[in-house]
Motif scaffolding. Structure first.
Motif, PDB file in Angstrom:
ATOM      1  N   ASP A   1      -7.817   7.576  -6.526  1.00  0.00           N
ATOM      2  CA  ASP A   1      -7.783   9.005  -6.692  1.00  0.00           C
ATOM      3  C   ASP A   1      -9.216   9.592  -6.095  1.00  0.00           C
ATOM      4  N   VAL A   2      -9.134  10.882  -5.667  1.00  0.00           N
ATOM      5  CA  VAL A   2     -10.321  11.571  -5.226  1.00  0.00           C
ATOM      6  C   VAL A   2     -11.059  11.744  -6.357  1.00  0.00           C
ATOM      7  N   GLN A   3     -10.535  12.204  -7.507  1.00  0.00           N
ATOM      8  CA  GLN A   3     -11.169  12.371  -8.616  1.00  0.00           C
ATOM      9  C   GLN A   3     -10.366  12.212  -9.912  1.00  0.00           C
ATOM     10  N   THR A   4     -10.792  11.960 -11.017  1.00  0.00           N
ATOM     11  CA  THR A   4      -9.908  11.462 -12.161  1.00  0.00           C
ATOM     12  C   THR A   4      -9.368  10.147 -12.035  1.00  0.00           C
ATOM     13  N   GLN A   5      -9.104   9.454 -13.086  1.00  0.00           N
ATOM     14  CA  GLN A   5      -8.369   8.181 -13.196  1.00  0.00           C
ATOM     15  C   GLN A   5      -7.104   8.538 -14.041  1.00  0.00           C
ATOM     16  N   ASN A   6      -6.435   9.622 -13.872  1.00  0.00           N
ATOM     17  CA  ASN A   6      -5.266  10.057 -14.344  1.00  0.00           C
ATOM     18  C   ASN A   6      -4.159   9.185 -14.516  1.00  0.00           C
ATOM     19  N   ASP A   7      -4.067   8.513 -12.995  1.00  0.00           N
ATOM     20  CA  ASP A   7      -2.972   7.651 -12.612  1.00  0.00           C
ATOM     21  C   ASP A   7      -2.903   6.332 -13.197  1.00  0.00           C
ATOM     22  N   ALA A   8      -4.452   6.082 -13.216  1.00  0.00           N
ATOM     23  CA  ALA A   8      -4.585   4.667 -13.813  1.00  0.00           C
ATOM     24  C   ALA A   8      -4.376   4.739 -15.300  1.00  0.00           C
ATOM     25  N   ASP A   9      -4.561   5.683 -15.851  1.00  0.00           N
ATOM     26  CA  ASP A   9      -4.281   5.972 -17.384  1.00  0.00           C
ATOM     27  C   ASP A   9      -3.071   5.894 -17.829  1.00  0.00           C
ATOM     28  N   ARG A  10      -2.114   6.580 -16.787  1.00  0.00           N
ATOM     29  CA  ARG A  10      -0.506   6.721 -16.857  1.00  0.00           C
ATOM     30  C   ARG A  10      -0.002   5.220 -16.794  1.00  0.00           C
ATOM     31  N   LEU A  11      -0.673   4.568 -15.599  1.00  0.00           N
ATOM     32  CA  LEU A  11       0.100   3.288 -15.530  1.00  0.00           C
ATOM     33  C   LEU A  11      -0.298   2.221 -16.536  1.00  0.00           C
ATOM     34  N   ALA A  12      -1.607   2.374 -17.066  1.00  0.00           N
ATOM     35  CA  ALA A  12      -2.047   1.446 -18.095  1.00  0.00           C
ATOM     36  C   ALA A  12      -1.285   1.536 -19.314  1.00  0.00           C
ATOM     37  N   ARG A  13      -0.704   2.648 -19.615  1.00  0.00           N
ATOM     38  CA  ARG A  13       0.311   2.880 -20.749  1.00  0.00           C
ATOM     39  C   ARG A  13       1.627   1.808 -20.581  1.00  0.00           C
ATOM     40  N   ARG A  14       1.833   1.552 -19.553  1.00  0.00           N
ATOM     41  CA  ARG A  14       3.030   0.926 -19.074  1.00  0.00           C
ATOM     42  C   ARG A  14       3.112  -0.548 -19.003  1.00  0.00           C
TER      43      ARG A  14
ATOM     44  N   ASN B   1       0.834  -1.147   0.059  1.00  0.00           N
ATOM     45  CA  ASN B   1      -0.014   0.000   0.004  1.00  0.00           C
ATOM     46  C   ASN B   1       0.731   1.323   0.104  1.00  0.00           C
ATOM     47  N   LEU B   2       0.816   1.814  -1.017  1.00  0.00           N
ATOM     48  CA  LEU B   2       1.882   3.138  -1.093  1.00  0.00           C
ATOM     49  C   LEU B   2       1.058   4.452  -0.796  1.00  0.00           C
ATOM     50  N   VAL B   3       1.653   5.004   0.374  1.00  0.00           N
ATOM     51  CA  VAL B   3       1.084   6.318   0.977  1.00  0.00           C
ATOM     52  C   VAL B   3       2.025   7.071   0.830  1.00  0.00           C
ATOM     53  N   SER B   4       1.413   8.398   0.681  1.00  0.00           N
ATOM     54  CA  SER B   4       2.342   9.614   0.666  1.00  0.00           C
ATOM     55  C   SER B   4       1.683  11.049   0.573  1.00  0.00           C
ATOM     56  N   SER B   5       2.270  11.985   0.591  1.00  0.00           N
ATOM     57  CA  SER B   5       1.434  13.377   0.257  1.00  0.00           C
ATOM     58  C   SER B   5       1.068  13.441  -1.330  1.00  0.00           C
ATOM     59  N   PRO B   6       0.412  14.348  -1.394  1.00  0.00           N
ATOM     60  CA  PRO B   6      -0.007  14.608  -3.152  1.00  0.00           C
ATOM     61  C   PRO B   6       1.369  14.655  -3.681  1.00  0.00           C
ATOM     62  N   GLY B   7       1.687  14.173  -4.805  1.00  0.00           N
ATOM     63  CA  GLY B   7       2.791  14.590  -5.530  1.00  0.00           C
ATOM     64  C   GLY B   7       4.131  14.107  -5.314  1.00  0.00           C
ATOM     65  N   SER B   8       4.341  13.061  -4.314  1.00  0.00           N
ATOM     66  CA  SER B   8       5.631  12.628  -4.042  1.00  0.00           C
ATOM     67  C   SER B   8       6.251  11.886  -4.950  1.00  0.00           C
ATOM     68  N   GLY B   9       5.367  11.187  -5.865  1.00  0.00           N
ATOM     69  CA  GLY B   9       5.932  10.577  -6.978  1.00  0.00           C
ATOM     70  C   GLY B   9       5.664   8.980  -6.913  1.00  0.00           C
ATOM     71  N   LYS B  10       4.479   8.710  -6.393  1.00  0.00           N
ATOM     72  CA  LYS B  10       4.083   7.246  -6.255  1.00  0.00           C
ATOM     73  C   LYS B  10       3.707   6.650  -7.789  1.00  0.00           C
ATOM     74  N   THR B  11       3.154   7.511  -8.455  1.00  0.00           N
ATOM     75  CA  THR B  11       2.839   6.980  -9.757  1.00  0.00           C
ATOM     76  C   THR B  11       3.940   6.998 -10.697  1.00  0.00           C
ATOM     77  N   SER B  12       4.979   7.855 -10.399  1.00  0.00           N
ATOM     78  CA  SER B  12       5.990   7.980 -11.166  1.00  0.00           C
ATOM     79  C   SER B  12       7.067   6.507 -10.929  1.00  0.00           C
ATOM     80  N   LEU B  13       6.916   6.513  -9.641  1.00  0.00           N
ATOM     81  CA  LEU B  13       7.739   5.085  -9.303  1.00  0.00           C
ATOM     82  C   LEU B  13       7.173   3.929  -9.827  1.00  0.00           C
ATOM     83  N   LEU B  14       5.984   3.782  -9.738  1.00  0.00           N
ATOM     84  CA  LEU B  14       5.233   2.721 -10.251  1.00  0.00           C
ATOM     85  C   LEU B  14       5.171   2.604 -11.649  1.00  0.00           C
ATOM     86  N   GLU B  15       5.566   3.764 -12.467  1.00  0.00           N
ATOM     87  CA  GLU B  15       5.742   3.786 -13.838  1.00  0.00           C
ATOM     88  C   GLU B  15       7.038   2.902 -14.255  1.00  0.00           C
TER      89      GLU B  15
END
Ligand SMILES: Nc1nc2c(ncn2[C@@H]2O[C@H](COP(=O)(O)OP(=O)(O)OP(=O)(O)O)[C@@H](O)[C@H]2O)c(=O)[nH]1
Ligand SMILES: [Mg+2]
Length: 223
Positions: free
Chosen positions: A68-81, A36-50
């Motif tokens: 995500d609170v709103q949007t599925q941006n992170d899932a879209d970013r990761l699905a590209r990888r 379970n990756l936890v952090s403040s907003p923007g620490s780089g969780k999605t980037s690290l997962l990419e």
């Protein structure tokens, strides 16, 4: 009134913990290690997962659930990888994921095809600390732009985590950030914390991080 509010909260937490226990048992049966990756907003969780998906996504059969609170941006970013399924949970305002959301997300994953599961929690250093999602361990990601005092200001998150990733170390030359003090602050609240130092931008520290993931998958689900 105050007492009633507390009772309701306790019931909600009890239900969450029971569900988290069920998730933990399901994952253990399937032999899936879950972080379970936890952090403040923007620490780089999605980037690290990419980066992680690029290196060990196929090798370790990695699946991801993102919150995500709103949007599925992170899932879209990761699905590209990855060709593997990335499950998005939109919390619609809530500041953390809960066990029911994770269980629902897992229903569409074939756990027999997964060996390592990441849950990217909502970016927030407070709420996610209190919610068990059935993970093997919480990993707190924090970055050098956040200040060395974050472990002292948000101790619960650092106490609940077994591992810490200090990210964005490529920025160290440009900042007044005392890395040793940051680590000492974190160890003050949790002496057991194991650290990784990474840059999701340059890839520094990624080999050590990926070796750790390989070790964890080889070692199986911790009991
Ligand atoms: N310089 C530098 N920038 C980074 C690094 N990791 C992430 N970033 C940048 O930091 C910003 C936030 O990164 P994300 O990966 O979206 O962070 P996050 O923790 O997933 O954010 P939330 O999901 O919104 O909480 C982006 O602009 C990234 O490019 C790093 O190691 N070095
Ligand atoms: Mg993210």
């Amino acid at each position: 009134m105050a007492v009633r509010t507390i009772e309701v909260r306790e019931r909600v937490m009890e239900r969450n913990d029971a569900l988290a226990g069920e998730i933990r048992a399901t994952l253990a049966r399937a032999g899936v290690v879950a972080f379970n990756l936890v952090s403040s907003p923007g620490s780089g969780k999605t980037s690290l997962l990419e980066r992680t998906l690029d290196v060990v996504g196929e090798e370790l059969d990695v699946a991801v659930v993102t919150g995500d609170v709103q949007t599925q941006n992170d899932a879209d970013r990761l699905a590209r990888r990855t060709a593997r399924l990335v499950q998005a949970v939109v919390t619609g305002g809530a500041c953390h994921l809960d066990a029911l959301q994770v269980r629902t997300a897992l229903e569409v994953l074939d756990l027999e095809q997964v060996r390592l599961l990441f849950v990217e929690n909502v970016g927030n250093l407070v709420c996610p600390a209190s919610w068990d999602l059935g993970e093997s361990a919480k990993i707190v990601v924090f970055s050098v732009t956040e200040g060395e005092d974050k472990p002292l200001k948000y101790p619960k998150m650092f106490r609940q985590s077994r591992y810490a990733v200090l990210n964005k170390i490529d920025l160290l030359p440009h900042l007044r950030f005392d890395l040793d003090r940051a680590v000492a602050n974190a160890r003050e609240v949790n002496p057991e914390l194991r650290f990784f130092f990474t840059s999701a931008l340059t890839g520094e520290g990624l080999p050590e991080w990926c070796d750790f993931l390989r070790e964890q998958v080889r070692g199986g689900v911790p009991v």
